[in-house]
Design a protein around this motif. Structure first.
Motif, mmCIF file in Angstrom:
data_model
loop_
_atom_site.group_PDB
_atom_site.id
_atom_site.type_symbol
_atom_site.label_atom_id
_atom_site.label_comp_id
_atom_site.label_asym_id
_atom_site.label_seq_id
_atom_site.Cartn_x
_atom_site.Cartn_y
_atom_site.Cartn_z
ATOM 1 N N VAL A 115 34.196 41.383 33.563
ATOM 2 C CA VAL A 115 35.593 41.464 33.147
ATOM 3 C C VAL A 115 36.449 40.360 33.761
ATOM 4 O O VAL A 115 37.338 39.795 33.107
ATOM 5 C CB VAL A 115 36.175 42.849 33.507
ATOM 6 C CG1 VAL A 115 37.683 42.893 33.278
ATOM 7 C CG2 VAL A 115 35.488 43.933 32.697
ATOM 8 N N PHE A 116 36.169 40.038 35.036
ATOM 9 C CA PHE A 116 37.038 39.105 35.757
ATOM 10 C C PHE A 116 36.379 37.755 36.003
ATOM 11 O O PHE A 116 36.743 37.041 36.943
ATOM 12 C CB PHE A 116 37.461 39.706 37.103
ATOM 13 C CG PHE A 116 38.203 41.002 36.965
ATOM 14 C CD1 PHE A 116 39.473 41.028 36.414
ATOM 15 C CD2 PHE A 116 37.632 42.196 37.364
ATOM 16 C CE1 PHE A 116 40.167 42.219 36.281
ATOM 17 C CE2 PHE A 116 38.305 43.395 37.239
ATOM 18 C CZ PHE A 116 39.584 43.404 36.690
ATOM 19 N N ASP A 119 38.295 34.598 37.475
ATOM 20 C CA ASP A 119 39.599 34.952 38.033
ATOM 21 C C ASP A 119 39.735 34.631 39.521
ATOM 22 O O ASP A 119 40.805 34.794 40.100
ATOM 23 C CB ASP A 119 39.879 36.451 37.836
ATOM 24 C CG ASP A 119 40.302 36.753 36.405
ATOM 25 O OD1 ASP A 119 40.444 35.788 35.635
ATOM 26 O OD2 ASP A 119 40.493 37.928 36.073
ATOM 27 N N VAL A 123 41.649 39.101 41.950
ATOM 28 C CA VAL A 123 41.270 40.495 41.710
ATOM 29 C C VAL A 123 41.738 41.384 42.853
ATOM 30 O O VAL A 123 41.439 41.132 44.020
ATOM 31 C CB VAL A 123 39.748 40.624 41.512
ATOM 32 C CG1 VAL A 123 39.361 42.081 41.291
ATOM 33 C CG2 VAL A 123 39.296 39.770 40.331
ATOM 34 N N ASP A 189 43.693 45.966 39.871
ATOM 35 C CA ASP A 189 42.719 45.584 38.854
ATOM 36 C C ASP A 189 41.523 46.519 38.825
ATOM 37 O O ASP A 189 40.954 46.775 37.761
ATOM 38 C CB ASP A 189 42.232 44.144 39.111
ATOM 39 C CG ASP A 189 43.364 43.143 39.047
ATOM 40 O OD1 ASP A 189 44.047 43.103 38.000
ATOM 41 O OD2 ASP A 189 43.587 42.428 40.030
ATOM 42 N N GLN A 244 41.962 47.702 35.168
ATOM 43 C CA GLN A 244 41.013 47.373 34.091
ATOM 44 C C GLN A 244 39.661 48.043 34.301
ATOM 45 O O GLN A 244 38.917 48.259 33.351
ATOM 46 C CB GLN A 244 40.849 45.859 33.983
ATOM 47 C CG GLN A 244 42.066 45.184 33.349
ATOM 48 C CD GLN A 244 41.872 43.693 33.191
ATOM 49 O OE1 GLN A 244 42.502 42.900 33.872
ATOM 50 N NE2 GLN A 244 40.996 43.305 32.295
ATOM 51 N N TRP A 268 40.691 52.847 28.590
ATOM 52 C CA TRP A 268 39.427 52.137 28.777
ATOM 53 C C TRP A 268 38.519 52.357 27.566
ATOM 54 O O TRP A 268 37.978 53.460 27.378
ATOM 55 C CB TRP A 268 38.737 52.627 30.057
ATOM 56 C CG TRP A 268 39.641 52.497 31.244
ATOM 57 C CD1 TRP A 268 39.909 51.370 31.967
ATOM 58 C CD2 TRP A 268 40.417 53.542 31.841
ATOM 59 N NE1 TRP A 268 40.805 51.643 32.979
ATOM 60 C CE2 TRP A 268 41.138 52.972 32.926
ATOM 61 C CE3 TRP A 268 40.578 54.905 31.572
ATOM 62 C CZ2 TRP A 268 41.997 53.714 33.730
ATOM 63 C CZ3 TRP A 268 41.426 55.644 32.367
ATOM 64 C CH2 TRP A 268 42.119 55.049 33.434
ATOM 65 N N ARG A 288 37.963 48.079 30.751
ATOM 66 C CA ARG A 288 38.783 47.454 29.719
ATOM 67 C C ARG A 288 38.674 45.940 29.846
ATOM 68 O O ARG A 288 39.088 45.378 30.865
ATOM 69 C CB ARG A 288 40.241 47.873 29.843
ATOM 70 C CG ARG A 288 41.135 47.375 28.706
ATOM 71 C CD ARG A 288 42.577 47.855 28.828
ATOM 72 N NE ARG A 288 43.303 47.156 29.878
ATOM 73 C CZ ARG A 288 43.644 47.680 31.039
ATOM 74 N NH1 ARG A 288 43.305 48.932 31.323
ATOM 75 N NH2 ARG A 288 44.317 46.996 31.938
ATOM 76 N N PRO A 289 38.145 45.251 28.861
ATOM 77 C CA PRO A 289 38.071 43.785 28.922
ATOM 78 C C PRO A 289 39.447 43.156 29.085
ATOM 79 O O PRO A 289 40.464 43.744 28.705
ATOM 80 C CB PRO A 289 37.445 43.412 27.576
ATOM 81 C CG PRO A 289 36.675 44.624 27.174
ATOM 82 C CD PRO A 289 37.485 45.785 27.669
ATOM 83 N N SER A 290 39.472 41.960 29.617
ATOM 84 C CA SER A 290 40.740 41.299 29.963
ATOM 85 C C SER A 290 41.651 41.099 28.766
ATOM 86 O O SER A 290 42.880 41.112 28.889
ATOM 87 C CB SER A 290 40.463 39.950 30.641
ATOM 88 O OG SER A 290 39.795 40.134 31.856
ATOM 89 N N GLU A 291 41.076 40.903 27.590
ATOM 90 C CA GLU A 291 41.912 40.593 26.440
ATOM 91 C C GLU A 291 42.617 41.835 25.879
ATOM 92 O O GLU A 291 43.498 41.735 25.043
ATOM 93 C CB GLU A 291 41.094 39.937 25.323
ATOM 94 C CG GLU A 291 39.993 40.818 24.733
ATOM 95 C CD GLU A 291 38.681 40.664 25.492
ATOM 96 O OE1 GLU A 291 37.645 41.111 24.980
ATOM 97 O OE2 GLU A 291 38.709 40.091 26.599
ATOM 98 N N VAL A 293 45.084 44.774 26.584
ATOM 99 C CA VAL A 293 46.124 45.173 27.528
ATOM 100 C C VAL A 293 46.662 46.536 27.141
ATOM 101 O O VAL A 293 46.979 46.800 25.977
ATOM 102 C CB VAL A 293 47.276 44.145 27.546
ATOM 103 C CG1 VAL A 293 48.359 44.586 28.499
ATOM 104 C CG2 VAL A 293 46.736 42.774 27.938
#
Length: 296
Positions: A115-116, A119, A123, A189, A244, A268, A288-291, A293
């Motif tokens: 997911v991250f 980043d 995180v 996160d 996420q 999620w 939940r994937p980053s894209e 929201v």
């Protein structure tokens, strides 16, 4: 114990005594205690077996075996427990870290790496009900670029966790309070937690070592064992957005109830159930994937 006993004979005598006292895994417990008292481990332990038992250690040895026979966990007697290859101080103020919780750490790390990705140090992780700090310290050790925080309702537990963080050379922001309350208004996160999940009515039937010695605050999950999970999901409205990744450890037979709780929250799209090495559904993750929201 006779003066001429060897270390091996002391071990055999203690194992037999603990077995007669109804101690679970008497041989493993006797070895843990003997290693601790002698201060030797691995190959050194086996090399000491034929040697005479040190006379200056007899009282410590007899005290340790007596305490174990009375039901006290060996980890409290020796004051430590290994978790994910790291040493952790344990006292009666904290739950003794279990091997299955290492699988929760691994599952969260796998999800986070997906997911991250890219980043860096942005995180933010929080470990709720940290106890000895095993989860938080391990994550901070394995992902030093992450910002790791941890909370617990017990001030005594937080003192133990802080010592473990220092001993393992990691920086963690520890806070006292009820579940997510100390982190109100902050972006998180990853939320990971091994909360109390034993139904209150089942505690009296637990193994003596757990029932009589480990902190009830870390065991009692309310009437059905699910109270902490419900409260944490409700407390998500204290945050600007839900994490996420959420990763929970839970008891036997609770996985589908907790999965349904996360699914009904609607934050999620991926709900993952992870079994332990015995095949018991032990952990539930919401991812939940980053894209994607979700607004509160």
């Amino acid at each position: 114990m006779t003066p001429e006993q060897s270390c091996r004979e002391a071990f055999v005598e203690a194992s037999s005594f603990l077995e007669k006292c109804g101690v679970y895994e008497p041989h493993n417990n006797a070895r843990l205690l003997l290693e601790h008292v002698l201060g030797v481990y691995g190959g050194q332990y086996y090399m000491m077996q034929p040697e005479p038992f040190p006379s200056g250690l007899r009282s410590r040895w007899e005290d340790a075996v007596t305490r174990k026979a009375a039901g006290e966990p060996a980890q409290y007697i020796i004051g430590s427990q290994e978790f994910y290859g790291l040493p952790f101080e344990v006292t009666p103020a904290v739950l003794i870290p279990r091997p299955e919780t290492e699988l929760l750490v691994e599952a969260v790390l796998r999800a986070a790496d997906r997911v991250f990705a890219g980043d860096g140090g942005a995180v933010r992780v929080v470990d709720i009900g940290t106890g000895s700090g095993a989860i938080a310290v391990t994550m901070a050790s394995l992902r030093p670029q992450w910002q790791v925080s941890a909370g617990d309702l017990s001030a005594d537990a937080l003192h133990v966790a802080a010592r473990n963080a220092a001993a393992n050379g990691v920086q963690i922001d520890f806070r006292e309070g009820d579940l997510l309350a100390p982190f109100a208004g902050e972006r998180l996160d990853i939320l990971v937690s091994n909360p109390p999940y034993i139904p209150a009515g089942d505690i009296a039937g637990l193994q003596q070592e757990v029932r009589d010695h480990e902190p009830r605050l870390a065991l009692d999950g309310g009437p059905d064992g699910l109270a902490p999970y419900r409260i944490m999901v409700e407390q998500l409205n204290l945050l600007p957005a839900p994490p996420q990744i959420v990763g929970f450890e839970l008891g036997m037979g609770q996985a589908h109830d907790v999965a349904a709780l996360l699914e009904s929250a609607g934050h999620w799209p991926e709900i993952i159930i992870v079994p332990d090495l015995a095949g018991i559904e032990r952990h539930v993750l919401g991812v939940r994937p980053s894209e994607q929201v979700t607004k509160m």
